[in-house]
Design an enzyme around this catalytic site. Structure first.
Site, PDB file in Angstrom:
ATOM      1  N   ARG A  30      23.148 -18.867   4.296  1.00 48.45           N
ATOM      2  CA  ARG A  30      23.383 -19.974   3.152  1.00 48.45           C
ATOM      3  C   ARG A  30      23.499 -19.544   1.747  1.00 48.45           C
ATOM      4  O   ARG A  30      24.264 -20.104   1.122  1.00 48.45           O
ATOM      5  CB  ARG A  30      22.131 -21.021   3.220  1.00 48.45           C
ATOM      6  N   GLU A  48      17.176 -30.927  -1.588  1.00 55.79           N
ATOM      7  CA  GLU A  48      17.364 -29.621  -2.084  1.00 55.79           C
ATOM      8  C   GLU A  48      18.476 -29.376  -3.118  1.00 55.79           C
ATOM      9  O   GLU A  48      18.427 -28.764  -4.177  1.00 55.79           O
ATOM     10  CB  GLU A  48      17.878 -28.722  -0.901  1.00 55.79           C
TER      11      GLU A  48
END
Lengths: 493, 781
Positions: free
Chosen positions: B325, B728
């Site tokens: 990620r 997030e």
């Protein structure tokens, strides 16, 4: 036996280990789980409770971290937790404000925040941002970003009617007076193995110390309790000085401020503000409100931590201590008090009676700087206090106190020598900066490196020079004075 | 026939539907302390308290383990080691390598070696310290540099690329190189790790665990105890914060509690004290990033060669996906041209790092923003202009990422311009430049940074969810789903969604504790996916029941289905209306099933990791943040003066909750880049393992001017009520603060030098950056 009000009900504790904290008592013994353990070290505020006590026959509401407050300390007080605020099914205005403003997310810090707000609402009658920040600085929330909690603080002053605590105030006072009826008795708590004594008078205190030379002295327990909760030690004997009347006084004479050794840090701020605003401002950043209300000057000095925040300032102010025992009373200069890492002149039969702070001298300028990673509720990497007198452009006196720079709080003697008698100018300051490395060889640790501590000390001397220079220009109404130089980030204080 | 509950209700406008700022479902319990967390639950008689003995060394063979003094300590009932584990010892979440208790060797300081159960928490903690443990120490790898030098990895390196990065950089007029150290982050959930295990019949176990992933806890407890999963039930009502720290790493303590409970036949609670929680559970990965970027004279990127090195600790945990990620997000919002991104998963002898809000994303985004600032200083432009120049755009094919996903529905240009305007960026920029010229000590800095964050688990199979809804005969509704509540308001949003479907008041909808026996095989509540997945699953369950009710009503009353409406707590049946409660009773009496499951899986996503190409993300959430700071150049201290955030949540399901998520995420991002510093010594001991030494933002660290606005525009993708995930993405708005501090320091060199300032920018680091920038400015005249 310890007696207190648990909310509005008289409550007694007997045959209990005095090493037990209020939080453990609430959760383990009473199964009253509204107060949460976040850290068990007084750093997060999730366990915050309110202790109300009689001061001049008025109820004084203040907060404490129940995780580092020993049960004995409850004696004579009213203990209020988040579970006590509701009336029947109706939320207290502080609670309702937190709900309305979306002030909780995970909710774990929330009971503690509610209690800090509740105490604030009891202490003042309208919203003031700085005061609110100060009240909340010891309550960590990891979810919200605090904005909605601040909004709740605005709303909480809007209740239409008195809450049950105000309505019942007279009754509460009566109950507390009844509990404190034998105010001159020594309060004790023991489980047969470990013993706690809370004397009411200085005479009782020094006698207890004489007869229990190994007992640990405690006021709020904000430092001592860590030995229990973090290091899992047991303290066999404790003498709690918080009830001793003589040690809770604050008086101002013609020459000095006299602060009793057990007086809470928080309750001395207002007076200090009048004489040493820089000292008072720094105290707003000393730990958190909960700790400042529990902890004392005597404790902060007596534990002789190299990173205590009051000793460097008191060193710069040439403070003295009165040490008392059953047999004698002696004055020592604070400068002589710290002998080595966590070592002091205090003998096993003595306690710190008074802290004597000379009143400001004419021409003197006090500058206090606290350097830490976080502005609030953090332990200093460096605490620097500069007390300089300037007469006719010459530095006539200089006393510099530092914390975080040596094994003890310490005066910077070589640096002082390089300042005294010298003209108040940049050349003098540059020369004095060099002497800081003679005075100090600081450690590197998780708070800062040795190099940073030294560098920032030099820069703080520079900053003190600039700020005092500006003050001198202002005093002399000098045409050179321009109020353009910003020298500090503004703390909420 | 049984008697039916009274169904008389007063009908009014149903409240709390999706889109409204409904309060958190537990708010009234939070404020009164009535909300029950695992440690608050009533304990069964005879409950034991477990604690661990931890490794005193970072690496080596266990030479001696004398547990005699532990066994003899007051209150001790059992002492267990790895040898006492009946089933699997390894509890690695994805890949093996994480023993429940160390066996033979230790791999980090703080690793659990044994577990002791006693009659009180304090007795267990005290006893745990009495073991005599001797380790034959071996050389421990503590830093990323140690691991890179030793080529020590928990998983193999991986690359993504598009075009020929090396050639593009070589051909570029300007080439910039740099490196960046990024500190990790302790979750500091206010409720520490805790679990309560209660033995059940047939070797089963009821486990209450503060976990974001009850299904995984269930699986691991079953494996450790060597029983089938159907004997284990995990229940999670609420966490006192998770933030990723309880995604995989809640399992160990649940397994240990269950192990003790299984061995002793008594309930067992395991709760970590804060300092042990901080030392013995993983954190956000520290990263060491390197980049070479080629740009033209205007600052437009031609090519980039980027390496991200994640500090994984001793075991894989989720590090493969976390470093992936970081790679996916090293472009942030910018078209990198020809790009090569390499990710290393460095293995060290420290605790295994784990998920933390943003996963690897922030560590990629912070690199991209660092590059933008460096480019801006080099070409002499305002960093915002360089950012805007490099944004992904549909023009000229500059809308394809380095992993070959097309950036669709890109609103960033518009969003940034809106924030630029609302924050008054240009005027403040001019005023700040002016201020800095006349302020010798204090310097101001300003930065406006965007974020583009990919939504979906990059591990495809996790993108699924289930729900279970019951309507009772009084019309009250109970909902269960696979997501866990950790404060983010997931249960509130799901209740709003269900209430909206049935047209009832939200107070008539109860979302119950997440339980593995109600909705099975769930994914962790992570990757911001909680509402996207579980909201859809719950909606699907509601739609199933609703369809049955409509079919029934249509037949029963002889109405067209279009004449049947659910609104305001009533059911409209042609000309007549009936309360929802009455209607529920009627349906029950006519034998209509009032219970259904619902299921959802995310469409469109696919990713070929071998080729490093595909569409790993269903969509992107976007936003931008503008931060202004004041820096003290004598001390390195700073203050955040103002923050303006504009953030894209699609159509908001609950504006108050969404804004709360954005503000809270920003605060965590702020802490990550400023005061939150993890310090290990050379022996691998974490020195900042308590609240006295590790400093998360306090109330005064957030600015008075803290303006958060929602950029509300329906998500064009078919998400739950066209909302967007919010957990997030806003974390990365904190990066604007780091950029603003660098901006303030850069003013010391008339904005010609891009200061070297790594994260977290503690006052000490800022002071060194001040000194270095001044020196560089002087050297360059």
């Amino acid at each position: 036996m310890i007696r207190f009000l648990l909310n509005d009900q008289p409550h007694a504790i007997d045959n209990c280990d005095p090493n037990m904290t209020v939080l453990e008592y609430l959760r383990n013994e009473l199964k009253e789980n509204s107060s949460k353990e976040g850290c068990a070290s007084g750093d997060c505020g999730a366990c915050t409770v309110v202790l109300a006590e009689l001061v001049d026959d008025e109820l004084n509401y203040r907060t404490a971290n129940s995780c580092i407050t020993f049960v004995g300390n409850l004696h004579g007080k009213q203990l209020i937790t988040a579970a006590h605020l509701k009336e029947q099914d109706k939320l207290h205005p502080v609670q309702q404000a937190m709900v309305d403003k979306h002030g909780s997310q995970c909710g774990f810090c929330t009971p503690g925040i509610v209690m800090s707000l509740f105490a604030l609402q009891k202490r003042s009658d309208h919203y003031e941002r700085g005061e609110t920040l100060e009240a909340l600085s010891g309550n960590l929330c990891r979810c919200t970003g605090y904005r909605p909690i601040m909004d709740a603080a605005v709303q909480m002053y809007e209740p239409a009617e008195d809450d049950q605590f105000t309505r019942n105030a007279e009754h509460t006072k009566k109950s507390l007076n009844k509990i404190n009826g034998d105010a001159d008795e020594v309060v004790t708590l023991s489980n047969g193995e470990h013993h706690y004594y809370a004397p009411a008078t200085l005479q009782q205190a020094v006698e207890l110390i004489a007869s229990h030379p190994k007992a640990r002295l405690v006021r709020g327990g904000t430092d001592l309790a860590l030995e229990v909760t973090q290091h899992l030690r047991t303290i066999p004997e404790m003498i709690d000085l918080s009830r001793v009347k003589e040690l809770n006084k604050l008086t101002v004479t013609d020459t000095e401020i006299v602060i009793g050794g057990a007086r809470s840090l928080d309750s001395s701020v207002e007076t200090l503000k009048n004489y040493y605003p820089e000292f008072a401002d720094m105290l707003a950043r000393f730990a958190a409100k909960q700790v400042r209300q529990q902890g004392s000057f005597g404790g902060n000095i007596g534990n002789a931590s190299p990173i205590g925040d009051t000793p460097p300032v008191l060193l710069a102010l040439n403070a003295n201590l009165t040490l008392k025992s059953a047999s004698h009373c002696r004055d020592v200069a604070l400068e002589d008090f710290f002998t080595d890492y966590r070592q002091t002149l205090l003998k096993s039969d003595e306690l710190i009676g008074d802290i004597l702070i000379p009143l400001p001298e004419e021409n003197a300028h006090l500058k206090v700087y606290k350097i830490s990673k976080r502005q609030d509720d953090d332990i200093s990497a460096v605490l620097a206090a500069f007390n300089l007198s300037v007469v006719d452009g010459v530095i006539s006196k200089a006393s510099l106190g530092f914390g975080g720079m040596a094994a003890t709080p310490k005066r910077a003697k070589a640096t002082e020598a390089a300042l005294i008698g010298q003209p108040f100018n940049q050349a003098t300051i540059d020369n004095a900066k060099q002497q800081l490395a003679v005075d100090f060889q600081p450690l590197s640790d998780m708070r800062a490196s040795s190099e940073y501590r030294l560098e920032v000390s030099r820069n703080l001397l520079q900053k003190a020079f600039i700020e005092i220079g500006l003050e001198l220009q202002q005093e002399n109404d000098s045409p050179l004075f321009v109020d353009a130089t910003q020298t500090r980030i503004c703390s909420h204080a | 026939m049984r008697s039916m509950p009274n169904s008389q209700t007063t009908v009014q406008q149903a409240k709390g539907h999706a889109g409204s700022s409904t309060k958190h479902e537990s708010a009234h319990k939070h404020v009164s302390g009535e909300a029950i967390y695992v440690d608050d639950m009533p304990e069964p008689a005879g409950t034991l308290y477990a604690y661990c003995g931890f490794s005193p060394k970072a690496r080596g063979k266990i030479n001696k383990l004398d547990l005699g003094p532990v066994r003899q300590a007051e209150g001790v009932v059992a002492v267990l080691t790895a040898d006492d584990v009946p089933g699997h010892l390894d509890i690695g979440a994805v890949f093996p390598g994480e023993p429940l208790l160390a066996q033979g060797e230790v791999e980090f300081l703080g690793q659990p070696i044994f577990v002791v159960a006693a009659t009180s928490y304090n007795a267990a903690r005290r006893a745990a310290r009495l073991a005599e443990i001797k380790i034959d120490s071996e050389r421990a790898l503590i830093t990323v540099a140690d691991a890179l030098e030793a080529e020590s990895f928990v998983r193999p390196p991986h690359s993504q690329q598009r075009g020929d990065a090396a050639k593009a950089i070589k051909d570029a007029p300007i080439v910039l190189e740099g490196e960046q150290f990024i500190g990790g982050q302790e979750h500091f959930y206010l409720e520490g790790q805790v679990s309560l295990a209660i033995p059940a019949e047939d070797r089963g176990m009821m486990v209450y665990s503060s976990s974001q992933h009850p299904a995984e806890v269930q699986k691991l407890v079953a494996e450790v105890l060597d029983v089938p999963m159907n004997l284990i039930t995990v229940d999670m009502r609420r966490m006192g914060g998770g933030f990723g720290g309880k995604e995989t790493q809640a399992a160990q303590w649940a397994c240990l509690a269950a192990l003790v409970a299984s061995k002793t036949g008594r309930a067992c609670k395991m709760r970590l004290a804060r300092s042990d929680d901080m030392s013995s559970t993983g954190k956000r990965h520290p990263f060491y990033n390197q980049f070479t970027v080629g740009v033209d004279e205007e600052g437009l990127i031609q090519g980039a060669d980027i390496t991200v090195n994640g500090h994984c600790g001793y075991a894989p945990d989720l590090s493969d996906a976390i470093v992936d990620r970081a790679m996916f997000h090293s472009d942030n919002a910018y078209y990198l041209g020809n790009a090569k991104i390499t990710g290393n998963r460095c293995k060290t002898n420290t605790v295994s790092n784990t998920a933390y809000r943003g996963f690897g994303g922030p560590k990629g985004v912070i690199l991209a923003e660092r590059m933008m600032d460096d480019i801006a200083r080099r070409v002499g432009k305002d960093p915002l202009d360089v950012r805007k120049l490099n944004l992904y755009t549909d023009e000229g094919g500059r809308n394809v990422t380095h992993y070959h996903q097309t950036v669709e529905h890109n609103i960033l240009e518009e969003l940034i311009e809106q924030l630029e305007e609302s924050s008054n960026y240009r005027a403040r920029r001019a005023a700040i430049t002016e201020f800095n010229q006349h302020s010798p000590i204090m310097k101001k800095g300003l930065a406006l940074t965007p974020v583009k964050f990919g939504i979906s688990f990059t591990v495809q199979h996790l993108n699924q969810a289930g729900a279970l809804i019951h309507i009772y005969t009084d019309g009250s509704i109970q909902v269960n789903h696979g997501g866990t509540e950790m404060g983010q308001g997931l249960h509130t949003k799901v209740a709003q969604i269900v209430a909206a479907e049935f047209g009832v008041d939200i107070d008539d909808v109860l979302v119950t504790a997440t339980r593995t026996d109600k909705v099975p095989n769930t994914s962790p509540t992570a990757a911001s996916s909680g509402t996207d997945l579980n909201g859809k699953a719950a909606q699907n369950a509601a739609l199933t029941i609703k369809q049955r009710l409509i079919d029934f009503a249509s037949e029963h009353f002889g109405l067209a289905t279009s004449a049947i409406k659910f609104a305001d707590g009533e059911v409209q049946l042609g000309a007549q209306t009936m309360s929802f409660a009455e209607f529920s009773q009627l349906a029950y009496m006519n034998r209509v099933s009032l219970s259904s499951t619902g299921y959802y899986k995310t469409p469109k996503i696919h990713y070929d990791r071998e080729k490093a190409a595909g569409r790993p993300f269903f969509y992107f959430a976007m936003g931008a943040s503008c931060a202004e700071v004041l820096v003290d150049t004598l001390t390195g201290e700073y203050q955040l003066s103002q923050v303006d955030i504009l953030h894209d949540v699609g159509t908001s399901l609950n504006p108050a909750i969404d804004i709360g998520q954005i503000e809270g995420a920003f605060a965590q991002g702020l802490g990550w880049v400023t005061t939150e510093e993890l310090v290990w010594n050379n022996e691998g001991r974490l020195l900042t393992n308590n609240g006295a030494t590790y400093k998360i933002p306090a109330v005064n660290d957030l600015p008075e001017k803290f303006n958060v606005e929602l950029f509300e525009r329906a998500n064009p993708e078919d998400t739950i009520l066209n909302s967007k995930a919010v957990g997030e993405p806003p974390f990365m708005h904190g990066i604007a603060v780091l950029c603003a501090i660098r901006d303030a320091v850069s003013s010391l060199a008339d904005y010609r030098v891009s200061p070297e300032l790594h994260s977290p920018a503690t006052p000490e680091k800022v002071l060194w950056a001040v000194n270095a920038t001044r020196a560089q400015a002087q050297a360059e005249g």
